[in-house]
Design an enzyme around this catalytic site. Sequence first.
Site, PDB file in Angstrom:
ATOM      1  N   ASP A 298       0.784  -1.204  -0.027  1.00  0.00           N
ATOM      2  CA  ASP A 298       0.122   0.099   0.118  1.00  0.00           C
ATOM      3  C   ASP A 298       0.605   1.208  -0.003  1.00  0.00           C
ATOM      4  O   ASP A 298       1.631   1.364   0.857  1.00  0.00           O
ATOM      5  CB  ASP A 298      -0.956   0.062   1.174  1.00  0.00           C
ATOM      6  CG  ASP A 298      -2.003  -1.018   1.267  1.00  0.00           C
ATOM      7  OD1 ASP A 298      -2.269  -1.597   0.000  1.00  0.00           O
ATOM      8  OD2 ASP A 298      -2.604  -1.458   2.399  1.00  0.00           O
TER       9      ASP A 298
ATOM     10  N   ASP B 111     -13.879  -3.973  -1.785  1.00  0.00           N
ATOM     11  CA  ASP B 111     -13.889  -3.662  -0.434  1.00  0.00           C
ATOM     12  C   ASP B 111     -15.137  -3.550   0.066  1.00  0.00           C
ATOM     13  O   ASP B 111     -16.041  -3.148  -0.064  1.00  0.00           O
ATOM     14  CB  ASP B 111     -13.261  -2.235  -0.291  1.00  0.00           C
ATOM     15  CG  ASP B 111     -11.744  -2.124  -0.906  1.00  0.00           C
ATOM     16  OD1 ASP B 111     -10.958  -2.917  -1.054  1.00  0.00           O
ATOM     17  OD2 ASP B 111     -11.413  -0.953  -1.007  1.00  0.00           O
TER      18      ASP B 111
END
Length: 251
Positions: free
Chosen positions: A10, A129
Amino acid sequence: MVKKIIACLDVKDGRVVKGIQFVELRDAGDPVELAAFYSEEGADELVFLDISASVEGRETMVDVVKKTAAHISIPLVVGGGIRTVENMKQLLEAGASKVSINSAAISNPAVITEGAKTFGSNKIIVAIDVKWSEVDQDWLVYTHGGQKKTEWKAVEWAKEVEKLGAGEILLTSMDQDGEKDGYDIAITKHVKNTVSIPVTASGGAGNVEHILAAFTEANADAALAASIFHFKETSIREVKNYVRERGVEVK
């Protein structure tokens, strides 16, 4: 089916970060160095997510992708801020093996189909998500780095993206993300049983047992982890040995 172990980077402002439930980010190192390390360690794939790109409305950092791709010998998946087929083209030309879209897939589903037609379904991953909703008694889909709730239920959206031409699904449980107490087996299994394209489990890996469970209980095609690798709590080699010894075939 041979399973894959995927390391995830990330990236925010050019650095690898890791948080809990998409917030409380802490620095975890340089993306190029970490990518090279994971490539040597035996990761089957690397996922590179520019986690601030959609929120800040800017494109993914193409230069970091170029540098990362030059240092590794395994497939590199890139996501974050990809809104158009032109964005996909830039990243694939910069060295990405596949692109991952999330927010844009919801706001403009045609981009999935356009991308699949232009580059092939195998290049297009849709990241989903999800978060459990007590009100709906179901998992709902979120976009913009987990900041915007949509009306889509996870399983319905998974079916839709497959129909639109996505080649894979990267399924992240926001409830479990960074908590290190295991993947959300229930929703992973639910999605996996609904679609015929590969599903990667993401969000919650805290040890080798959790990764094994993603394969044996949820039947995920791949397991993605970040924290446990970044902070050297376990290694990709250890994970592969552990699951192999328990009858799971990995690359």
